[in-house]
Scaffold this active site. Sequence first.
Site, mmCIF file in Angstrom:
data_model
loop_
_atom_site.group_PDB
_atom_site.id
_atom_site.type_symbol
_atom_site.label_atom_id
_atom_site.label_comp_id
_atom_site.label_asym_id
_atom_site.label_seq_id
_atom_site.Cartn_x
_atom_site.Cartn_y
_atom_site.Cartn_z
ATOM 1 N NE ARG A 76 99.403 -61.991 20.575
ATOM 2 C CZ ARG A 76 99.495 -60.838 20.333
ATOM 3 N NH1 ARG A 76 98.840 -59.927 19.691
ATOM 4 N NH2 ARG A 76 100.641 -60.013 20.756
ATOM 5 C CG ASP A 77 90.754 -65.994 22.418
ATOM 6 O OD1 ASP A 77 91.762 -66.615 21.949
ATOM 7 O OD2 ASP A 77 90.503 -66.062 23.501
ATOM 8 C CB THR A 135 100.544 -51.641 19.392
ATOM 9 O OG1 THR A 135 101.852 -52.583 19.263
ATOM 10 C CG2 THR A 135 100.470 -50.806 18.310
ATOM 11 C CG ASP A 137 104.088 -54.018 17.582
ATOM 12 O OD1 ASP A 137 105.204 -54.594 18.433
ATOM 13 O OD2 ASP A 137 103.236 -55.002 17.377
HETATM 14 O O1 F6P Z 1 101.960 -56.570 19.042
HETATM 15 C C1 F6P Z 1 102.884 -56.453 20.285
HETATM 16 C C2 F6P Z 1 103.961 -57.655 20.198
HETATM 17 O O2 F6P Z 1 104.730 -57.466 21.352
HETATM 18 C C3 F6P Z 1 104.785 -57.735 19.067
HETATM 19 O O3 F6P Z 1 105.877 -56.737 18.954
HETATM 20 C C4 F6P Z 1 105.222 -59.089 19.009
HETATM 21 O O4 F6P Z 1 105.548 -59.659 17.722
HETATM 22 C C5 F6P Z 1 103.905 -59.839 19.521
HETATM 23 O O5 F6P Z 1 103.399 -58.744 20.361
HETATM 24 C C6 F6P Z 1 104.386 -60.943 20.321
HETATM 25 O O6 F6P Z 1 103.268 -61.776 20.926
HETATM 26 P P1 F6P Z 1 102.838 -62.625 22.173
HETATM 27 O O7 F6P Z 1 102.767 -61.731 23.110
HETATM 28 O O8 F6P Z 1 101.552 -63.285 21.701
HETATM 29 O O9 F6P Z 1 103.970 -63.598 22.021
#
Ligand code: F6P
Length: 376
Positions: A76-77, A135, A137
């Site tokens: 996520r960088d 995604t 989402d």
């Molecule tokens: O964006 C995808 C997602 O899975 C979201 O639904 C959730 O809020 C987030 O990523 C979780 O992020 P991580 O994998 O960094 O915990």
Amino acid sequence: MAIDQCIGVLTSGGDCPGLNAAIRGLGKAAIDQFEMSVIGFRDGFRGLVQDRTMRITSEQLSGILTDGGTILGTSRDKPHKMPIGDRTEDMTDAIVETYERHGLEVVVCIGGGGTQKNAMRLLEAGLNVVTLPKTIDNDIAETDVSFGFDTALQIATEAIDRLHSTATSHHRVIVVELMGHRAGWLALGAGIAGGADAILIPEIPYDAEVVADAIKLRAKRGHRFSIVAVAEGAVTLDEQAKIEKLVQQKKDAQDKEQKRLASEELKKFHEEHVDHTLRLTSQLEASTGMESRLTILGHLQRGGTPSAADRLLATRLGAACAELLSQRKYGLMVAARGDSTETVPLEKVAGFKKLVPLDHPWITAARLVGTCMGDR
Ligand code: F6P
């Protein structure tokens, strides 16, 4: 005609089903049809900063269509706020250097909302970029759908199906938390498909007592169990009012310090919001007198092999992207539009979110079949 073009590709943000299918679609078309050379950058934008690469050949792309995750790795960088030791630094210049060192003509950034914004930053720094929407989402603006969503919908629906056994056998309320970030697509879709009795999404702030009343009414009618599908971003009416107040404070801030304070408050709110489904479960148990349990589906929703629909979508988007690059068109996202694809200027995507419209047919259908949406 052979095109002498060197392209970079990276995957960034949360992993999701279909990333490998997209890399394969893009890579196979780029290499085999358009004779481009393809360099993969590992672990998202960090790979561009640190120049960590994987040369992609046609052979390497065989056999990955059905694999979950991403062969390139992800993170996520962000280019402008890259964690370096215990600090963050703007590493955009390092990215530009890597880009030039490899003689890249474009970088394809495959990712969700955050990736679209980061790609836009690179575009502004003078690089050619093209993006693909991924995604679970389904909240990326300007595309009908993003790959990963269909698979997550299937997984979450199956989970809700399975939770019915315990709910009915033990006469329990089961609250199931679904991902989706600040959008309700996944909870709404899976909630409807799995026959949830209440569905709570961020777009419709809820009142827990309305949900409790709906559960009590069901019990009175002989249905001694209920399934409540809750989006991770769902909020109560009070919480929504608090968010709106903080957002307004941020907008009205007279100086940087006031803005920073409002942003910090907002961040704190979201951090503390993570266990809201646990609080809701206790509240429902207290209000209904029915034994209640919470299931958080978490990362299960984005693991494993992509559905047929996601393999198809990711392949279509990846292949269409290679075609676009062969025409040397940049600064765009390749969007899904019906059975086809369309290009959208990146500035129309970056920083925007596709929420569930309140008049969306899924919401109408849910209400028509008697699903409680948490509002009065
Ligand atoms: O964006 C995808 C997602 O899975 C979201 O639904 C959730 O809020 C987030 O990523 C979780 O992020 P991580 O994998 O960094 O915990």
